[in-house]
Enzyme design. Structure first.
Site, short mmCIF file in Angstrom:
data_model
loop_
_atom_site.label_atom_id
_atom_site.label_comp_id
_atom_site.label_asym_id
_atom_site.label_seq_id
_atom_site.Cartn_x
_atom_site.Cartn_y
_atom_site.Cartn_z
N ASP A 65 0.85 -1.19 0.00
CA ASP A 65 0.00 0.00 0.00
C ASP A 65 0.88 1.24 0.00
OD1 ASP A 65 -1.05 0.46 3.47
OD2 ASP A 65 0.84 -0.22 2.69
N TYR A 67 2.90 4.82 0.71
CA TYR A 67 3.53 5.45 1.87
C TYR A 67 2.50 6.30 2.60
CZ TYR A 67 7.96 4.30 -0.54
OH TYR A 67 9.00 3.66 -1.16
N PHE A 78 6.53 2.04 -4.34
CA PHE A 78 7.92 2.25 -3.93
C PHE A 78 8.47 3.63 -4.28
CE2 PHE A 78 7.69 -2.43 -4.26
CZ PHE A 78 8.11 -2.77 -2.98
N HIS A 187 11.24 -9.12 0.64
CA HIS A 187 10.93 -7.69 0.50
C HIS A 187 12.20 -6.86 0.70
CE1 HIS A 187 8.99 -3.80 1.29
NE2 HIS A 187 7.94 -4.31 0.67
#
Length: 220
Positions: A65, A67, A78, A187
């Protein structure tokens, strides 16, 4: 909530956006924007689609989701706008990119140039409330973005899917691996990057796969 994703995305996802759950989601999102601070701004909810039309999609990088800090989210997973401090996960992405293909670490965290080359920077949930990571998860966004992934899988060939972390990897069952490449790694978060994200070589592998199918490589 205005749902203009661009001509082809609109056509392909029209039936999905006419479903009852999406109408409920749209109303809930509109209320949330009126009552509190939500990221990204309303006009940027569907930026990933506008910056990367369906016809151009060659790579998908799936985030969870947006920031949830002020000024960070702008509709691309990202990515942050120019002038905003590069978040830790993106800094680790840049470190791996430098190690993998030798590209110097950029000063900006804005990944728009990737999107413009055919990298769909898709978050599974497209909105978040300020300071509340994951707050809009379970509202219906995941159903919609799962359909996006399925549509790409069904209607395109030779797309490279970069699935980083357990959440993204759980979407692999939506992808036809007989005609697409799926690259898995932990991740890039500081909590997990050292468990195998560093050294995964996904950027070079992506371009190698694209080249094998006579598709233009990504200028990372």
């Amino acid at each position: 909530m205005k749902t203009d994703l661009g001509k082809t995305w609109n056509r392909l996802l029209k039936a999905e956006m006419q479903k009852a759950y999406f109408a409920d989601l749209s109303r809930a999102i509109d209320v949330s924007y009126k009552k509190t601070t939500v990221f990204p701004t309303k006009k940027n909810i569907f930026t990933a689609f506008k910056q990367c039309p369906f016809e151009n999609v060659r790579v998908v990088i799936l985030g969870q989701d947006p920031y949830h800090g002020e000024g960070q989210a702008h509709g691309l997973s990202f990515s942050v706008p120019d002038g905003v401090a590069i978040p830790p996960s993106l800094r680790n992405i840049y470190k791996e990119l430098a190690s993998d293909v030798g590209k110097p670490i950029p000063e900006s965290g804005n990944l728009t140039p990737w999107a413009e080359q055919g990298v769909l920077l898709l978050n599974s949930t497209l909105t978040v409330e300020s300071g509340l990571a994951g707050f809009h998860q379970g509202w219906g966004w995941e159903t919609f973005t799962d359909q996006v992934i399925s549509t790409i899988s069904d209607q395109k060939d030779h797309v490279v899917f970069l699935l980083w972390g357990k959440f993204a990897q759980a979407k692999a069952n939506l992808i036809d691996e007989s005609k697409h490449a799926i690259l898995l790694a932990p991740h890039p978060s500081p909590l997990s990057a050292h468990r195998g994200f560093f050294g995964c070589g996904h950027f070079g592998q992506t371009n190698q796969d694209l080249k094998q199918h006579n598709l233009p490589e990504i200028q990372w």
